[in-house]
Design an enzyme around this catalytic site. Structure first.
Site, mmCIF file in Angstrom:
data_model
loop_
_atom_site.group_PDB
_atom_site.id
_atom_site.type_symbol
_atom_site.label_atom_id
_atom_site.label_comp_id
_atom_site.label_asym_id
_atom_site.label_seq_id
_atom_site.Cartn_x
_atom_site.Cartn_y
_atom_site.Cartn_z
ATOM 1 C CB SER A 1 1.896 -3.731 5.206
ATOM 2 O OG SER A 1 0.271 -2.997 5.923
ATOM 3 C CG ASP B 1 -0.282 -20.188 12.578
ATOM 4 O OD1 ASP B 1 0.086 -20.253 13.785
ATOM 5 O OD2 ASP B 1 0.285 -20.871 11.466
ATOM 6 C CG HIS C 1 -0.110 0.037 2.174
ATOM 7 N ND1 HIS C 1 0.171 0.983 3.421
ATOM 8 C CD2 HIS C 1 0.372 -0.509 3.263
ATOM 9 C CE1 HIS C 1 1.055 1.000 4.471
ATOM 10 N NE2 HIS C 1 0.784 0.095 4.362
#
Length: 426
Positions: free
Chosen positions: A377, A362, A235
């Site tokens: 990210s 998980d 991003h």
């Protein structure tokens, strides 16, 4: 007359029923399931198309594509071709086939420090200067807005904050205005700025808060071993004050060490705490800051000790709902593999962010982070032995879930065009 109208109504109802029911007939459903176009890579799974029965054959339009069985084919070389459905020798459907050169990248997962230098000097705020005529912000009076980038002063390029002060002092002493060139979005604007003597500091001021750099952490997504081009974050990096994308002059990525995790909760995103030194040798350059991440070239080799060999990629239409893995760091510099679920994936013909929704499954990662946290990210998403995308955003009200971006758009932003024929190594 009434009888005629009744027949028309009944006929209309019958036609409506037929039109509505036709798609549910098995042969029609099979025909409608045939795609108009198939895009795939060389040396990946066979090209499969729906079969329409013994009376309908599927043939390749040229010799670059060969049949394995009546509904499976393989391509002998990259390029464009067609598969043609025929019934009694007549073509009833054509499928355009685009076979791409194999593209392989090495997935990342490493925690990286990011340092950006802005294109020009970024205006991040206004402040009042108390002069002989009262308090005001000369910059605001000159219609300079938060988010503007100062490109030039008196026709001379400005690259860093230190270059601004000498111009301000000289203009103030000579009682002359500054001719300022600004970038505002896609526009270039000229304005005149008059410095004011600050009674408190006895210095000339322009009433602007400015910045020429930004720093943070993120995660490496991939690098292409031949070109050394990489992509990270998934991003755009925005300025923390203006919330606008930072237009960069240059930048660098550095090795980062995760020291702790601030766990995420509903309504409060978590965060990786990490440290890096701008004095360390850089891992690579940053040449682009886009909605799909940051991009540049590596200057030294990096490893994740888990997936250090080139892996194929998946196009957006090849990504499936179901189990997948992500690579990321939650302690020190160790890249670890964690289980996730791809909840949904949207086939995209054009570049777009937020192409996937993923959920962390998980138990170890959920216990450690609560889900997706800031700094994660760019963590690569791997499914069926292919790099399919990267983690980009967390859902504020559900930190276990968030968005992902498809890898093909990050590759495109990195300057790796998967749709162009690749040069063969000699």
């Amino acid at each position: 007359m009434k009888h005629t109208n009744k027949i028309r109504i009944l006929t209309g109802i019958l036609l409506l029923f037929i039109i509505t029911a036709v798609p549910f007939f098995t042969p029609v459903k099979q025909y409608l399931s045939i795609p108009d176009e198939i895009v795939t890579f060389m040396n990946q799974a066979p090209i499969k198309v729906p079969a329409l029965g013994d009376d309908v054959t599927v043939n390749a339009a040229d010799e670059t594509v060969q049949a394995i069985d009546p509904s499976e084919f393989y391509a002998k070389e990259p390029g464009n071709s067609q598969l043609v459905y025929e019934a009694a020798g007549f073509p009833i459907k054509k499928v355009n086939l685009n076979v791409l050169d194999d593209i392989k990248v090495i997935p990342g997962g490493q925690s990286i420090g990011v340092q950006l230098h802005t294109l020009g000097v970024l205006v991040v705020g206004h402040h009042l200067v108390k002069g002989e005529n009262g308090s005001k912000s000369p910059g605001e009076s000159a219609d300079i807005k938060v988010g503007d980038v100062i490109l030039k002063i008196n026709g001379k390029p400005i690259k860093e904050m230190a270059e601004v002060k000498p111009y301000v002092e000289k203009a103030g002493k000579n009682n002359q205005p500054l001719e300022v060139t600004l970038k505002r979005g896609k526009e270039t604007i000229e304005t005149t700025l008059n410095p004011v003597m600050d009674e408190k500091t006895n210095e000339y001021r322009i009433g602007l808060y400015i910045r020429d750099s930004a720093a943070g952490i993120g995660t490496m997504t991939f690098y292409e071993p031949k070109s050394k081009k990489y992509g990270a974050l998934g991003h755009v990096i925005s300025d923390m004050d203006t919330q606008k994308p930072i237009q960069i002059h240059n930048g660098k990525i550095l090795q980062s060490n995760v020291t702790s995790i601030e766990k995420g909760n509903s309504g409060t995103p978590g965060e990786k705490q990490a440290k890096f030194s701008v004095k360390d040798d850089k891992l690579g350059t940053i040449t682009k800051n886009s909605p799909f991440g940051i991009f540049g070239e590596l200057t030294k080799p990096i490893k994740n000790d888990a997936y250090d060999k080139p892996m194929p990629i998946a196009l957006s239409h090849q990504v499936k709902e179901g189990p997948a893995k992500i690579l990321t760091v939650v302690d020190g510099e160790k890249v670890e593999e964690f289980d996730v679920e791809i909840v949904s994936s949207v086939p995209q013909k054009y570049p777009a962010t937020k192409g996937m929704i993923i959920q962390i499954t998980d138990p170890k990662l959920l216990k450690k982070t609560g889900g997706i946290v800031q700094g994660m990210s760019g963590s690569p998403i791997i499914q069926d032995g292919k790099v399919v995308g990267a983690v980009t955003h967390v859902f504020v009200n559900d930190p276990t879930s968030g968005y992902g971006v498809h890898i093909e758009w990050m590759l495109q932003e990195a300057g790796i065009n998967i749709y162009e024929k690749q040069e063969k190594a000699s």
